[in-house]
Design a protein around this motif. Structure first.
Motif, short mmCIF file in Angstrom:
data_model
loop_
_atom_site.label_atom_id
_atom_site.label_comp_id
_atom_site.label_asym_id
_atom_site.label_seq_id
_atom_site.Cartn_x
_atom_site.Cartn_y
_atom_site.Cartn_z
N THR A 243 -12.42 22.00 41.09
CA THR A 243 -12.52 22.10 39.63
C THR A 243 -12.32 20.75 38.96
O THR A 243 -13.05 20.37 38.04
CB THR A 243 -11.49 23.11 39.10
OG1 THR A 243 -11.69 24.38 39.74
CG2 THR A 243 -11.62 23.28 37.60
N SER B 60 -21.94 19.41 38.72
CA SER B 60 -21.72 18.35 37.73
C SER B 60 -23.01 18.01 36.99
O SER B 60 -22.98 17.74 35.78
CB SER B 60 -21.16 17.10 38.41
OG SER B 60 -19.96 17.38 39.08
N LEU C 7 -5.50 26.84 37.97
CA LEU C 7 -6.90 26.63 37.62
C LEU C 7 -7.44 25.31 38.14
O LEU C 7 -8.59 25.21 38.54
CB LEU C 7 -7.07 26.68 36.10
CG LEU C 7 -6.80 28.03 35.42
CD1 LEU C 7 -6.92 27.90 33.91
CD2 LEU C 7 -7.77 29.09 35.93
N ALA C 8 -6.60 24.28 38.11
CA ALA C 8 -7.05 22.93 38.45
C ALA C 8 -7.03 22.71 39.94
O ALA C 8 -6.21 21.96 40.48
CB ALA C 8 -6.18 21.90 37.73
N THR C 9 -7.98 23.34 40.64
CA THR C 9 -8.14 23.06 42.06
C THR C 9 -8.85 21.72 42.23
O THR C 9 -9.35 21.13 41.26
CB THR C 9 -8.95 24.18 42.73
OG1 THR C 9 -10.26 24.23 42.12
CG2 THR C 9 -8.25 25.53 42.56
N SER D 14 -23.69 20.98 34.44
CA SER D 14 -22.76 20.93 33.31
C SER D 14 -22.95 19.66 32.48
O SER D 14 -22.87 19.70 31.25
CB SER D 14 -21.32 21.01 33.83
OG SER D 14 -21.03 19.92 34.70
N ILE E 147 -15.26 18.97 36.79
CA ILE E 147 -15.00 18.72 35.37
C ILE E 147 -15.04 17.21 35.08
O ILE E 147 -15.64 16.77 34.09
CB ILE E 147 -13.64 19.32 34.95
CG1 ILE E 147 -13.72 20.85 34.99
CG2 ILE E 147 -13.24 18.85 33.56
CD1 ILE E 147 -12.41 21.53 34.66
#
Length: 326
Positions: free
Chosen positions: A167, A89, A162-164, A92, A171
């Motif tokens: 993740t 985190s 995709l949305a584990t 990013s 995000i």
């Protein structure tokens, strides 16, 4: 017998010279007494001693259970998740913050408007709301696609795969962190004197070289302490990922507290100590990064803790020798 004016006087007739007065004994200069400082110091020491005594003797804290849980595999696994989420985190968020800050200073009104709107939105919405919204994002969009707007899609993704939990956590924290990092980076860039930009432009340096070699190194002196505060807040904010079903440090402690209700307090102390260790490590890194970027801005670099300890010890020895000599 009277002498005429201006007559010379022989040495034998001259009055005896007065003996030089003996200088008084050397007196030692004593420092100014500060009773208020000593009284305040004594009160603080008493309060600290009472707190330490209460922590050590109160059986409610159950320090034996604290030692049992501190290095348990469940707690360490949660700690690794916390470190992973915080690191991803932070990276990013910093990248996003730099891009948003540059867009905010762009000549394009579209980029400035988008950057301002993003920062305004994510600084206004609580982080827990962002995480829960992303956790339930699949209910709004079953699939995600890339293609021409209002036209055919070239690539399609299944959002549920995709949305584990990891993740969603990365995000959510990254999006929130980017909004705050953008303002930190923008403030650092604005702190660089305008004359630096004008001098670099007068020399005909490329804009990319101006930014990387002149503007950014000076801006980092202001960016570093402010962004490290954001990192410390980010480390503590990772405790919210427990609400999106990711067992980080706080989530592991919370789960164990539900299973062992008699150990809730020592488990919370375990989490507290680990968070203190993590934030202290970040603060140590901050000190050395600030010291590195302080080169050229100060006449002498700030001393390290070890150098401060050595200087204090040397001053104490010198004082003892002076008192012994007196």
């Amino acid at each position: 017998m009277s002498r005429p004016p201006g007559a010379a006087v022989s040495l034998a007739e001259a009055p005896p010279a007065t003996e030089p007065s003996t200088p008084p004994a050397a007196q030692r200069v004593r420092p100014l007494r500060r009773p208020g400082r000593w009284i305040t110091t004594a009160v603080v020491l008493v309060v600290v001693a009472q707190i330490a005594h209460g922590l050590a003797t109160n059986p409610f804290y159950q320090w034996d259970r604290f030692r049992y849980w501190f290095l348990r595999p469940t707690v360490l696994d949660g700690l690794l998740v916390t470190l992973e989420v915080a690191a991803l985190s932070a990276v990013s968020g910093l990248i996003g913050g730099v891009l948003l800050a540059l867009a905010r200073q762009s000549g394009s009104p579209v980029l400035r408007a988008v950057s301002w709107t993003y920062t305004w939105l994510f600084r206004s919405v609580p982080l827990i709301v962002v995480l829960i919204f992303l956790y339930n994002f699949s209910a709004l969009y079953k699939t995600l696609s890339l293609g021409i707007p209002f036209g055919p899609a070239f690539v399609t993704f299944d959002e549920s795969r995709l949305a584990t939990d990891m993740t969603v956590a990365v995000i959510g924290l990254g999006l929130n962190e980017a909004a705050y990092a953008a303002e930190v980076v923008r403030g650092g860039l604005l702190s660089v004197d305008q004359g630096q930009h004008e001098a670099a432009a007068a020399l005909g340096l490329p804009r990319s070289y101006q930014f990387t070699r002149i503007v950014l190194p000076q801006a980092l002196r202001s960016i570093t302490p402010n962004y490290v505060n954001q990192l410390i807040g980010l480390v503590k904010s990772t405790s919210l990922v427990f609400y999106v079903s990711l067992l980080d440090l706080f989530g592991s402690v919370q789960t164990m507290g539900s299973t062992y209700p008699g150990d809730i307090v020592p488990l919370l102390l375990v989490a507290t100590v680990w968070y203190l260790i993590l934030t202290s490590a970040v603060s140590i890194v901050q000190f050395y990064v600030e010291r590195y970027f302080a080169r050229g801005a100060t006449r002498a670099l700030p001393p390290t803790p070890l150098q401060k300890a050595r200087a204090a010890l040397a001053a104490f020895r010198t004082r003892l020798r002076g008192e012994a000599a007196v």
